[in-house]
Motif scaffolding. Structure first.
Motif, PDB file in Angstrom:
ATOM      1  N   LYS A 110       3.901  -3.863  -1.685  1.00  0.00           N
ATOM      2  CA  LYS A 110       3.183  -4.977  -1.060  1.00  0.00           C
ATOM      3  C   LYS A 110       2.728  -4.648   0.363  1.00  0.00           C
ATOM      4  O   LYS A 110       1.639  -5.027   0.771  1.00  0.00           O
ATOM      5  N   ASN A 111       3.544  -3.931   1.123  1.00  0.00           N
ATOM      6  CA  ASN A 111       3.211  -3.606   2.513  1.00  0.00           C
ATOM      7  C   ASN A 111       2.920  -2.126   2.723  1.00  0.00           C
ATOM      8  O   ASN A 111       3.064  -1.609   3.831  1.00  0.00           O
ATOM      9  N   ALA A 112       2.500  -1.443   1.666  1.00  0.00           N
ATOM     10  CA  ALA A 112       2.247   0.001   1.766  1.00  0.00           C
ATOM     11  C   ALA A 112       1.159   0.333   2.774  1.00  0.00           C
ATOM     12  O   ALA A 112       1.226   1.383   3.430  1.00  0.00           O
ATOM     13  N   GLU A 113       0.174  -0.552   2.938  1.00  0.00           N
ATOM     14  CA  GLU A 113      -0.896  -0.267   3.900  1.00  0.00           C
ATOM     15  C   GLU A 113      -0.356  -0.228   5.328  1.00  0.00           C
ATOM     16  O   GLU A 113      -1.006   0.295   6.223  1.00  0.00           O
ATOM     17  N   GLN A 114       0.868  -0.748   5.534  1.00  0.00           N
ATOM     18  CA  GLN A 114       1.514  -0.682   6.851  1.00  0.00           C
ATOM     19  C   GLN A 114       2.613   0.385   6.876  1.00  0.00           C
ATOM     20  O   GLN A 114       3.398   0.449   7.814  1.00  0.00           O
ATOM     21  N   GLY A 115       2.653   1.214   5.819  1.00  0.00           N
ATOM     22  CA  GLY A 115       3.617   2.305   5.774  1.00  0.00           C
ATOM     23  C   GLY A 115       5.000   1.905   5.293  1.00  0.00           C
ATOM     24  O   GLY A 115       5.948   2.673   5.437  1.00  0.00           O
ATOM     25  N   ARG A 116       5.114   0.699   4.727  1.00  0.00           N
ATOM     26  CA  ARG A 116       6.421   0.197   4.293  1.00  0.00           C
ATOM     27  C   ARG A 116       6.426  -0.093   2.801  1.00  0.00           C
ATOM     28  O   ARG A 116       5.430  -0.536   2.236  1.00  0.00           O
ATOM     29  N   ALA A 117       7.580   0.126   2.192  1.00  0.00           N
ATOM     30  CA  ALA A 117       7.816  -0.285   0.809  1.00  0.00           C
ATOM     31  C   ALA A 117       9.186  -0.940   0.768  1.00  0.00           C
ATOM     32  O   ALA A 117      10.048  -0.668   1.614  1.00  0.00           O
ATOM     33  N   SER A 118       9.383  -1.818  -0.196  1.00  0.00           N
ATOM     34  CA  SER A 118      10.694  -2.445  -0.348  1.00  0.00           C
ATOM     35  C   SER A 118      11.285  -2.030  -1.686  1.00  0.00           C
ATOM     36  O   SER A 118      10.571  -1.610  -2.601  1.00  0.00           O
ATOM     37  N   ILE A 119      12.587  -2.142  -1.771  1.00  0.00           N
ATOM     38  CA  ILE A 119      13.313  -1.754  -2.975  1.00  0.00           C
ATOM     39  C   ILE A 119      14.178  -2.920  -3.409  1.00  0.00           C
ATOM     40  O   ILE A 119      14.783  -3.603  -2.582  1.00  0.00           O
ATOM     41  N   GLY A 120      14.208  -3.140  -4.708  1.00  0.00           N
ATOM     42  CA  GLY A 120      15.101  -4.134  -5.297  1.00  0.00           C
ATOM     43  C   GLY A 120      15.767  -3.525  -6.511  1.00  0.00           C
ATOM     44  O   GLY A 120      15.211  -2.615  -7.144  1.00  0.00           O
ATOM     45  N   TYR A 121      16.949  -4.009  -6.845  1.00  0.00           N
ATOM     46  CA  TYR A 121      17.678  -3.417  -7.966  1.00  0.00           C
ATOM     47  C   TYR A 121      18.691  -4.406  -8.531  1.00  0.00           C
ATOM     48  O   TYR A 121      19.094  -5.359  -7.856  1.00  0.00           O
ATOM     49  N   TRP A 122      19.057  -4.154  -9.772  1.00  0.00           N
ATOM     50  CA  TRP A 122      20.171  -4.855 -10.419  1.00  0.00           C
ATOM     51  C   TRP A 122      20.743  -3.956 -11.512  1.00  0.00           C
ATOM     52  O   TRP A 122      20.057  -3.064 -11.998  1.00  0.00           O
ATOM     53  N   VAL A 123      21.988  -4.193 -11.834  1.00  0.00           N
ATOM     54  CA  VAL A 123      22.660  -3.461 -12.900  1.00  0.00           C
ATOM     55  C   VAL A 123      23.255  -4.496 -13.840  1.00  0.00           C
ATOM     56  O   VAL A 123      23.774  -5.525 -13.392  1.00  0.00           O
TER      57      VAL A 123
END
Length: 178
Positions: free
Chosen positions: A89-102
Motif C-alpha cells: 500500500k505504501n510502496a511508493e514511499q519505500g515502505r511495506a507492511s507485513i501481516g501473518y497468522w498461524v
C-alpha cells in the motif's frame, strides 16, 4: 497493469508459496479461530465457497499489485500451516507492511519467526522497499517476540490505531530496515 510475480521462499523447515485449493482445510480451521477472522480477510466460520473466494483473493492481490500473500507450508509435506503477506500500500514511499497468522494447531513452534525472517529479508531486497512495518496488539506477546527475534524494533504504541472486532485497539508498531 501487469501482475507482479510471486516467488517461492524457502526457510529450511518451511516454504512460503502461493495458496492452493488444497489449503482449504487450514483456512477452514482459521475461520473458526476467535481472532483470525477479526484481523484478516479469512471469513468467520467460512463456507466452502467463502474459502475458495479467500484463496482467489490471495491470487488477485498480485494482479492488483496490492502485495504478496503466501501460504506458510511445511517444507517436507507441503501442508499449509499459516499465512504471511507483504503488503505494498505504501510502496511508493519505500515502505511495506507485513501481516501473518498461524493456524491454532501449529502455534508455538516458531513457524512465524522462520516465515517472518524469510519474507523480511526478501522484502528488503526489493529495490523500492527500504522499510518494513508491522503492527501487533500489546497482549500478543508471541507475535511481538517473533518480530523482535527477526530484527524488528518496537518504535512505540499507536493508541486507538486499528478497529478489531468493532473496537478501536492500541497497536505496537515495529519496523525493520537494512
Amino acid at each position: 497493469m501487469d501482475p507482479i510475480n510471486q516467488p517461492i521462499l524457502e526457510t529450511g523447515a518451511y516454504r512460503l508459496r502461493p495458496f492452493e485449493a488444497k489449503d482449504a482445510e487450514l483456512i477452514r480451521e482459521a475461520s473458526t479461530d476467535p481472532l483470525i477472522p477479526l484481523i484478516t480477510t479469512v471469513p468467520a466460520n467460512g463456507t466452502d465457497q467463502e474459502i475458495r473466494e479467500f484463496i482467489e483473493r490471495q491470487h488477485h492481490r498480485l494482479v492488483a499489485r496490492a502485495g504478496y500473500s503466501f501460504a506458510i507450508s511445511d517444507a517436507d509435506s507441503d501442508q499449509a500451516l499459516g499465512q504471511i503477506g507483504l503488503w505494498l500500500k505504501n510502496a511508493e514511499q519505500g515502505r511495506a507492511s507485513i501481516g501473518y497468522w498461524v493456524g491454532p494447531r501449529h502455534r508455538n513452534k516458531r513457524i512465524v519467526s522462520a516465515a517472518l525472517d524469510a519474507i523480511s529479508r526478501w522484502g528488503l531486497s526489493l529495490p523500492e522497499i527500504y522499510r518494513l512495518e508491522l503492527y501487533v496488539e500489546p497482549w500478543n506477546e508471541g507475535s511481538w517476540r517473533a518480530a523482535e527475534r527477526c530484527g524488528y524494533t518496537r518504535e512505540g504504541l499507536l493508541r486507538s490505531w486499528q478497529e478489531v472486532g468493532g473496537q478501536r485497539k492500541d497497536m505496537y508498531m515495529y519496523s525493520r530496515i537494512e
